[in-house]
Design a protein around this motif. Structure first.
Motif: not given
Length: 556
Positions: A225-242
Motif C-alpha cells: 500500500v505504501f510502496t515501501l522500498p524494502v527487499p522482498t522474497i521475489g519470484t517463487l515456483p508456481t509448480a512443484l519441480p519434477a
C-alpha cells in the motif's frame, strides 16, 4: 525353498522399522475432523517459517516451501510418531548455512539424499533409542546456541542488507550495522518491530489467532500500500519441480560426507526429541524411535529429489499440531497438501512478502526457543550442569552444532563418571553374630558402587589403610560394575594383602562380573582358588579358622 523362521523375524522387524502400519490410522474414524482442522492450523503456522528457514539456510524460500511439502507428507506417512510435523527448521538452517557458503546451494539436494540414506540406515540398525542418552543440559545448551545464531542471522535482513557468505553470524550482525543504508534500515526495523509485536500481542487477544501469519500478511499489505522500498522474497515456483537425482561424482561425495553425517546426527536428535515431547503432551499413542529415524530419512531423500533441503521433526509445529487436537497422521498430511496448494495458487502473492517480516518471525521464534523456566532450573542445579549448558551454547555459536554436541557429551560424560566414582567406596563392617576372640584381626570390607577406571585408584588407596589384620573378607555383592581397570585393581589389592601375609577371601562375586574377573585372573591371584564364597557365614567361618591356625607368612 522356504525362508527360515529367523530370517522371517528379521524381515518382519525391519518392516516395522520402516513401513507404515495399519494402526497408524486406528483412530481416524473418530478424529478425522479435528485432524483436518489441526492440519490447517499447522499449515498457517508453517508457511512463514518454511519461507524464512529456506532463506536463512542460504538456499531459497522456494526450497524451504518444497521441503515443507514433500518432507512433511513423506515423514507423516513413514515416520514413527502419529503427530510429528516435519520440514525445514532453524537448527537445520544453522548447520546448512556454512555448508552452502563453501559448497554452494546446488549441493543441498545431494546433502539431503546422503543424510537421508544415513538416517534410514540408523533406523534399520536400531539406533533410535541411543539418541535419548544425550543429557538434557547438552540439548538445552545447543538449543540456546541455535537460538542465538538464528537471531543474529536475521540482523542483516532486519537492516535491509545482506551478510557476507560464510561469515560468523555474530560478526555478520556487527558488520551489517556498518554497511546498512539507514534510510531503508529504519523502514525494515519498523517492519521487524511491528511483526514481532503482533506475534507477542495477538495470542493474548485469542490463543487461536495464527499470529505469525497475520503479522506477515499485515506487513506485506503495508509494504504494498505504501510502496515501501524494502527487499522482498521475489519470484517463487508456481509448480512443484519434477523429481530428479542430483548430479554427483565420487570426489563430490567425499567432500560432502562429513557435512552429511553432521546433518543426519542433527536430524536424528531434533526429530526424536520432538517426537518424545509430543508423546508427553497428549495421548496420541506411542512413537517408534527407529521408525522415526527411517521415516525422517525417507523424507529427506524425497525432499532432495525435488530440489529441497534436509528435513527434521519440528518441535514448534508439532506442538501446535498436538495443541490443536491432532491424533493421527492425517493432520501432518493435510498440512503438506495445503502448502502444496500455496505453491500452485498463491506463489505470486507470497513473492511480495518483505524479507524483514520473515526476520521478525524468526527473531520472535529464537527468543522463545529456550524458556526462562529452563534457565532458572539449570541455575538451581549443580555448577557442572550450568557449565555444560553455557559452554555447549558458546561452542555452538562460535563453531558449529556437531562440535558443540561432541564437547557437551564429553563434559557430561566426565561429570557423570565423577558422580559414579563418588558413589564408590570401601566400608568396613562388623562381623555377623557373636564376637569371638581374634575377630579384631579379621576385616570385613564391603565395596559399594562401581569398581571401574574412574574409581579403581581411589579404592586401592582406601584398602591400603587397613593394617593390623590377618584376614580380609572383601564383599563384592554390592558391587554394581566391574570393568577391566577395576578387575586389574582388584588383583593388585589381593597381591598387596597376600604379600603382607594377609589372607584374602572374596564373597559374593556376581555372575555378570565372573567373565572379566576370570579374564584378569582375580581367582588366580588368591592364595587358594577356593577362597571365593557365596555365603557370608561360610566366609567368616573360614576366616576364623585361619586365625585359629595362626598367621601365614609369605615366602621370602
Amino acid at each position: 525353498m522356504s525362508a527360515s523362521p529367523r530370517s522371517t523375524r528379521v524381515v518382519s522387524t525391519l518392516a516395522q522399522r520402516i513401513l507404515p502400519q495399519r494402526n497408524d490410522y486406528a483412530q481416524l474414524g473418530r478424529t478425522w475432523r479435528v485432524d483436518v482442522t489441526a492440519g490447517i492450523t499447522v499449515a498457517i503456522v508453517a508457511l512463514p517459517l518454511a519461507l524464512a528457514f529456506g532463506i536463512s539456510s542460504g538456499v531459497s524460500a522456494a526450497a524451504g516451501l518444497v521441503t515443507a511439502v514433500v518432507a512433511g507428507i513423506v515423514a507423516a506417512i513413514f515416520g514413527g510418531s502419529n503427530v510429528q510435523v516435519s520440514g525445514p527448521t532453524g537448527a537445520m538452517a544453522v548447520i546448512l548455512a556454512p555448508v552452502v557458503a563453501v559448497h554452494g546451494a546446488e549441493s543441498v539436494p545431494l546433502l539431503a539424499l546422503m543424510a537421508g540414506v544415513l538416517l534410514v540406515v540408523m533406523g534399520l540398525s536400531g539406533l533410535g533409542r541411543a539418541v535419548s542418552l544425550i543429557p538434557w543440559t547438552v540439548v538445552e545448551g545447543f538449543t540456546l546456541g541455535i537460538a542465538a545464531i538464528i537471531f543474529l542471522q536475521q540482523v542483516p535482513m532486519a537492516l535491509g542488507t545482506t551478510a557476507s557468505v560464510g561469515m560468523n553470524p555474530g560478526l555478520a550482525a556487527i558488520a551489517a550495522f556498518g554497511t546498512a543504508d539507514w534510510g531503508t534500515a529504519l523502514v525494515t526495523l519498523a517492519i521487524v518491530a511491528g511483526v514481532w509485536g503482533l506475534i507477542l500481542l495477538l495470542p493474548k487477544v485469542h490463543p487461536a489467532i495464527p499470529a505469525s501469519l497475520v503479522a506477515v500478511i499485515l506487513a506485506t499489505v503495508a509494504t504494498f500500500v505504501f510502496t515501501l522500498p524494502v527487499p522482498t522474497i521475489g519470484t517463487l515456483p508456481t509448480a512443484l519441480p519434477a523429481p530428479a537425482l542430483p548430479s554427483f561424482d565420487l570426489a563430490r561425495l567425499g567432500e560432502l560426507a562429513m557435512p552429511a553425517f553432521g546433518i543426519a546426527v542433527l536430524a536424528a536428535i531434533e526429530s526424536l526429541l520432538s517426537a518424545r515431547v509430543a508423546s508427553r503432551m497428549a495421548d496420541t499413542g506411542p512413537y517408534s524411535p527407529d521408525r522415526e529415524l527411517s521415516g525422517q530419512g525417507l523424507a529427506s531423500i524425497a525432499s532432495g529429489l525435488f530440489g529441497g533441503m534436509p528435513a527434521t521433526g519440528a518441535i514448534a509445529r508439532t506442538a501446535v499440531n498436538v495443541k490443536s487436537g491432532a491424533r493421527t497422521r492425517l493432520s501432518a498430511i493435510v498440512h503438506g497438501v495445503l502448502l502444496l496448494v500455496v505453491i500452485y495458487l498463491g506463489s505470486t502473492l507470497v513473492a511480495h512478502i518483505p524479507l524483514a517480516a520473515l526476520a521478525g518471525v524468526l527473531m520472535a521464534t529464537a527468543t522463545r526457543m529456550v524458556s526462562p523456566e529452563t534457565v532458572r532450573s539449570i541455575f538451581k542445579a549443580s555448577r557442572a550442569d550450568v557449565l555444560i549448558f553455557f559452554l555447549t551454547a558458546a561452542i555452538t555459536l562460535a563453531f558449529d552444532l556437531i562440535v558443540a554436541i561432541q564437547i557437551g557429551l564429553v563434559l557430561a560424560a566426565i561429570v557423570a563418571l565423577k558422580h559414579v566414582a563418588d558413589q564408590a567406596g570401601v566400608r568396613r563392617e562388623s562381623l555377623p553374630g557373636e564376637r569371638l576372640p581374634g575377630d579384631e584381626r579379621i576385616a570385613l570390607v564391603r565395596i559399594d558402587g562401581a569398581m571401574f577406571f574412574g574409581a579403581a585408584d581411589r579404592l586401592q588407596r582406601e584398602f591400603n589403610e587397613f593394617t593390623g589384620i590377618e584376614v580380609v573378607i572383601i564383599r563384592l555383592s554390592h558391587l554394581s560394575g566391574l570393568d577391566a581397570t577395576g578387575a586389574n585393581a582388584l588383583v593388585d589389592i589381593i597381591h598387596t594383602f597376600e604379600h603382607r601375609g594377609v589372607t584374602v577371601l572374596l564373597k559374593g562375586l556376581k555372575p555378570e562380573h565372573q567373565r572379566v574377573a576370570r579374564a584378569f585372573g582375580v581367582r588366580a591371584a588368591l592364595r587358594d582358588e577356593a577362597h571365593v564364597f557365596d555365603s557370608l557365614e561360610d566366609a567368616v567361618a573360614h576366616a576364623r579358622s585361619h586365625i585359629e591356625r595362626g598367621p601365614w607368612q609369605p615366602a621370602s
